[in-house]
Design a protein around this motif. Sequence first.
Motif, PDB file in Angstrom:
ATOM      1  N   ALA A  50       0.835  -1.209   0.000  1.00  0.00           N
ATOM      2  CA  ALA A  50       0.000   0.000   0.000  1.00  0.00           C
ATOM      3  C   ALA A  50       0.867   1.255   0.000  1.00  0.00           C
ATOM      4  CB  ALA A  50      -0.934  -0.010   1.211  1.00  0.00           C
ATOM      5  N   ILE A  51       1.937   1.260   0.796  1.00  0.00           N
ATOM      6  CA  ILE A  51       2.838   2.416   0.831  1.00  0.00           C
ATOM      7  C   ILE A  51       3.516   2.605  -0.516  1.00  0.00           C
ATOM      8  CG2 ILE A  51       4.984   3.303   1.823  1.00  0.00           C
ATOM      9  CD1 ILE A  51       4.199   1.994   4.458  1.00  0.00           C
ATOM     10  N   SER A  52       3.995   1.491  -1.088  1.00  0.00           N
ATOM     11  CA  SER A  52       4.672   1.540  -2.380  1.00  0.00           C
ATOM     12  C   SER A  52       3.762   2.116  -3.463  1.00  0.00           C
ATOM     13  CB  SER A  52       5.145   0.140  -2.777  1.00  0.00           C
ATOM     14  OG  SER A  52       5.775   0.163  -4.030  1.00  0.00           O
ATOM     15  N   ALA A  53       2.492   1.679  -3.468  1.00  0.00           N
ATOM     16  CA  ALA A  53       1.549   2.180  -4.467  1.00  0.00           C
ATOM     17  C   ALA A  53       1.174   3.634  -4.208  1.00  0.00           C
ATOM     18  CB  ALA A  53       0.292   1.305  -4.467  1.00  0.00           C
ATOM     19  N   ASP A  54       0.950   3.974  -2.938  1.00  0.00           N
ATOM     20  CA  ASP A  54       0.512   5.325  -2.592  1.00  0.00           C
ATOM     21  C   ASP A  54       1.597   6.362  -2.840  1.00  0.00           C
ATOM     22  OD1 ASP A  54      -1.021   7.410  -1.615  1.00  0.00           O
ATOM     23  OD2 ASP A  54      -0.736   6.912   0.497  1.00  0.00           O
ATOM     24  N   LEU A  55       2.833   6.026  -2.468  1.00  0.00           N
ATOM     25  CA  LEU A  55       3.941   6.976  -2.587  1.00  0.00           C
ATOM     26  C   LEU A  55       4.802   6.731  -3.825  1.00  0.00           C
ATOM     27  CD1 LEU A  55       5.094   7.168   1.156  1.00  0.00           C
ATOM     28  CD2 LEU A  55       3.318   8.480  -0.020  1.00  0.00           C
ATOM     29  N   GLU A  56       4.412   5.739  -4.649  1.00  0.00           N
ATOM     30  CA  GLU A  56       5.107   5.416  -5.904  1.00  0.00           C
ATOM     31  C   GLU A  56       6.591   5.127  -5.662  1.00  0.00           C
ATOM     32  OE1 GLU A  56       4.330   8.675  -8.510  1.00  0.00           O
ATOM     33  OE2 GLU A  56       2.239   8.084  -8.879  1.00  0.00           O
ATOM     34  N   LEU A  57       6.831   4.126  -4.810  1.00  0.00           N
ATOM     35  CA  LEU A  57       8.190   3.749  -4.442  1.00  0.00           C
ATOM     36  C   LEU A  57       8.601   2.469  -5.149  1.00  0.00           C
ATOM     37  CD1 LEU A  57       7.972   4.412  -0.594  1.00  0.00           C
ATOM     38  CD2 LEU A  57       8.804   5.964  -2.372  1.00  0.00           C
ATOM     39  N   SER A  58       9.874   2.366  -5.523  1.00  0.00           N
ATOM     40  CA  SER A  58      10.397   1.173  -6.181  1.00  0.00           C
ATOM     41  C   SER A  58      10.789   0.133  -5.135  1.00  0.00           C
ATOM     42  CB  SER A  58      11.632   1.543  -7.011  1.00  0.00           C
ATOM     43  OG  SER A  58      12.705   1.911  -6.153  1.00  0.00           O
ATOM     44  N   LYS A  59      11.153  -1.064  -5.608  1.00  0.00           N
ATOM     45  CA  LYS A  59      11.613  -2.111  -4.695  1.00  0.00           C
ATOM     46  C   LYS A  59      12.907  -1.709  -3.987  1.00  0.00           C
ATOM     47  CE  LYS A  59       9.544  -6.467  -6.170  1.00  0.00           C
ATOM     48  NZ  LYS A  59       8.454  -5.828  -6.949  1.00  0.00           N
ATOM     49  N   VAL A  60      13.793  -1.039  -4.688  1.00  0.00           N
ATOM     50  CA  VAL A  60      15.026  -0.593  -4.050  1.00  0.00           C
ATOM     51  C   VAL A  60      14.709   0.423  -2.955  1.00  0.00           C
ATOM     52  CG1 VAL A  60      17.200   0.635  -4.404  1.00  0.00           C
ATOM     53  CG2 VAL A  60      16.440  -1.065  -6.079  1.00  0.00           C
ATOM     54  N   GLN A  61      13.790   1.332  -3.205  1.00  0.00           N
ATOM     55  CA  GLN A  61      13.398   2.298  -2.180  1.00  0.00           C
ATOM     56  C   GLN A  61      12.718   1.613  -0.996  1.00  0.00           C
ATOM     57  OE1 GLN A  61      11.195   4.840  -4.954  1.00  0.00           O
ATOM     58  NE2 GLN A  61      12.595   6.550  -4.474  1.00  0.00           N
ATOM     59  N   MET A  62      11.887   0.598  -1.276  1.00  0.00           N
ATOM     60  CA  MET A  62      11.273  -0.151  -0.181  1.00  0.00           C
ATOM     61  C   MET A  62      12.341  -0.910   0.606  1.00  0.00           C
ATOM     62  SD  MET A  62       8.163   0.630   0.002  1.00  0.00           S
ATOM     63  CE  MET A  62       7.869  -0.506   1.359  1.00  0.00           C
ATOM     64  N   TRP A 269      10.398  -8.771   3.730  1.00  0.00           N
ATOM     65  CA  TRP A 269      10.026  -9.061   2.352  1.00  0.00           C
ATOM     66  C   TRP A 269       9.039 -10.217   2.193  1.00  0.00           C
ATOM     67  CZ3 TRP A 269      10.629  -5.963  -1.582  1.00  0.00           C
ATOM     68  CH2 TRP A 269      11.672  -5.024  -1.586  1.00  0.00           C
ATOM     69  N   PHE A 270       8.826 -11.007   3.235  1.00  0.00           N
ATOM     70  CA  PHE A 270       8.026 -12.218   3.089  1.00  0.00           C
ATOM     71  C   PHE A 270       6.617 -11.956   2.553  1.00  0.00           C
ATOM     72  CE2 PHE A 270       5.661 -15.773   5.457  1.00  0.00           C
ATOM     73  CZ  PHE A 270       5.781 -16.659   4.401  1.00  0.00           C
ATOM     74  N   PRO A 271       5.828 -11.007   3.127  1.00  0.00           N
ATOM     75  CA  PRO A 271       4.496 -10.758   2.548  1.00  0.00           C
ATOM     76  C   PRO A 271       4.558 -10.296   1.093  1.00  0.00           C
ATOM     77  CG  PRO A 271       4.632  -9.845   4.766  1.00  0.00           C
ATOM     78  CD  PRO A 271       6.032 -10.238   4.372  1.00  0.00           C
ATOM     79  N   THR A 272       5.574  -9.507   0.736  1.00  0.00           N
ATOM     80  CA  THR A 272       5.721  -9.080  -0.654  1.00  0.00           C
ATOM     81  C   THR A 272       6.051 -10.266  -1.554  1.00  0.00           C
ATOM     82  OG1 THR A 272       6.499  -6.899   0.073  1.00  0.00           O
ATOM     83  CG2 THR A 272       7.006  -7.538  -2.193  1.00  0.00           C
ATOM     84  N   TYR A 273       6.905 -11.151  -1.063  1.00  0.00           N
ATOM     85  CA  TYR A 273       7.237 -12.381  -1.798  1.00  0.00           C
ATOM     86  C   TYR A 273       5.968 -13.175  -2.115  1.00  0.00           C
ATOM     87  CZ  TYR A 273       8.823 -17.265  -2.311  1.00  0.00           C
ATOM     88  OH  TYR A 273       9.021 -18.567  -2.732  1.00  0.00           O
ATOM     89  N   ILE A 399      18.178  -8.031  -0.698  1.00  0.00           N
ATOM     90  CA  ILE A 399      16.993  -8.639  -1.331  1.00  0.00           C
ATOM     91  C   ILE A 399      16.356  -7.656  -2.304  1.00  0.00           C
ATOM     92  CG2 ILE A 399      14.664  -9.524  -0.909  1.00  0.00           C
ATOM     93  CD1 ILE A 399      15.705 -10.726   1.685  1.00  0.00           C
ATOM     94  N   GLY A 400      16.289  -6.362  -1.918  1.00  0.00           N
ATOM     95  CA  GLY A 400      15.723  -5.359  -2.816  1.00  0.00           C
ATOM     96  C   GLY A 400      16.432  -5.319  -4.151  1.00  0.00           C
ATOM     97  N   TYR A 401      17.767  -5.428  -4.139  1.00  0.00           N
ATOM     98  CA  TYR A 401      18.532  -5.430  -5.382  1.00  0.00           C
ATOM     99  C   TYR A 401      18.421  -6.768  -6.112  1.00  0.00           C
ATOM    100  CZ  TYR A 401      20.689  -0.900  -4.558  1.00  0.00           C
ATOM    101  OH  TYR A 401      20.906   0.445  -4.384  1.00  0.00           O
ATOM    102  N   LEU A 402      18.496  -7.879  -5.359  1.00  0.00           N
ATOM    103  CA  LEU A 402      18.432  -9.192  -5.996  1.00  0.00           C
ATOM    104  C   LEU A 402      17.075  -9.458  -6.631  1.00  0.00           C
ATOM    105  CD1 LEU A 402      20.320 -11.335  -3.306  1.00  0.00           C
ATOM    106  CD2 LEU A 402      21.147 -10.731  -5.594  1.00  0.00           C
ATOM    107  N   GLY A 406      11.756  -8.830  -9.909  1.00  0.00           N
ATOM    108  CA  GLY A 406      10.623  -9.662  -9.511  1.00  0.00           C
ATOM    109  C   GLY A 406      10.971 -11.098  -9.195  1.00  0.00           C
ATOM    110  N   ASP A 407      12.238 -11.498  -9.395  1.00  0.00           N
ATOM    111  CA  ASP A 407      12.645 -12.881  -9.153  1.00  0.00           C
ATOM    112  C   ASP A 407      13.307 -12.984  -7.771  1.00  0.00           C
ATOM    113  OD1 ASP A 407      13.515 -15.470  -9.188  1.00  0.00           O
ATOM    114  OD2 ASP A 407      14.831 -15.261 -10.944  1.00  0.00           O
TER     115      ASP A 407
END
Length: 445
Positions: A50-62, A269-273, A399-402, A406-407
């Motif tokens: 929800a934060i990522s979508a609301d604030l338009e953040l990338s995986k690296v930023q998360m 990262w588990f819930p995102t995974y 993990i954000g970089y790896l 999406g993999d």
Amino acid sequence: MTVEASTATSAVEPAEQQSNKGKFGVLVLIFVSVVINYMDRTNISVAANAISADLELSKVQMGIIFSAFAWTYSIMQIPGGMLVDAVRVRILYPVILVAWSIATLVQGMVSSLAAIVGGRMAIGVFEAPSYPANNKIVTHWFAEHERAGAIAIYTSGQFIGLAFLLPVLAVIQEWFGWRGLFIVSGLIGIGWAGIWYWLYREPKQITSTNRNNTNDQPVETNSESVSAIEPQAQVSLANLKFAFSQRKLWGIYIGQFCLGGTLIFFLTWFPTYLAEYRGLGDLNSGLLAAIPFLAAFCGVLLSGFVSDALVRKGFSNEFARKTPIIVGLLLSSSVIGANYVESTAMVTFFLSLTFFGNGLASINWVFVSLIAPRHMVGLVGGCFNFIGGLSAVTVPLAIGYLAQDGDFRPALAMICGLALLGLFSYLFWVGKVEQLQHHPDGESS
């Protein structure tokens, strides 16, 4: 009823029975505090999408947000451990509880990456003394042959609490949004801080009250049950140098780092995974994520009570304390199996087995009280958690970089490698489990 009152209700009760009541109350207080502690660490993982979508953040930023807590948490472990050695826990604990709860609440009121990172860093600062404080409380209240069980009970709070809280937090977010999730979490912690101060007493306060209730006739407390309060340690560079110069201590420090690598994956990262890589919705991810936490809860309780039982039967600390940790780290390496299955059931199986192993190994805090000089339990606990906390700095970023394409398979391979490194550390670096001696003049043995 305060812990003090519960241990001094009747003058005719045997001292051991009164002491046991006090220990039960202390464990309840630590357990709930650990649940709240981890709720405020992991609500960010529930809110991540929800934060990522609301604030338009990338995986690296998360990944930066996920790791921000650990930047300050790790840095403050050593000062936090020193603070625990120098300040009464009854005063210190509610102060840090209020502080980190306010930082949690504020996260629900901000709208920028920098502000959220700042909030996470503030939580890290104020939560830093909490686990050294937990370990100090257990060291003072519980005999050596009881400590692994006591540590297992309060450590299980991070697993059983989150097993039930993750779905609840997901529902709160459904109702009130991600901002409401942080505000509710913060208010809970502020309320608990008042309850802690009202209920908790130091062991020496218990003894004093017991004497007053028996017409000044001393009540014999079992020194094997409630440890005497140690003289407060002086903050010194000699103590700090000692804490970082012992091979045994480095063995448990590295083991804690590796154990933390698995834990931090599940806390961030588990819930995102599950939601993105495995294609489940946020609410379904919250429900499914509870299963590995329940497995970890079973693992930590099994480990603690079996380990204490082995000690009581005369087995050495090398066998009784190390075996659950070695087996647990070996099982944690099974996370790699999730890379080779497709069904949700099999993914859940491998991740649950992984986290069960992490739970088995989570009694590793017992080594702090078994190996550290008694006047340095807080400092060594801070160093131990400092090195462990570095995994929470590095792993979410890695993990954000790896996984930025999406993999998540490379990330799980990394977690497997960390578990095997931790296994090596306990097998070859810790050595004989015995208390180190350190004297004010700098001599050690």
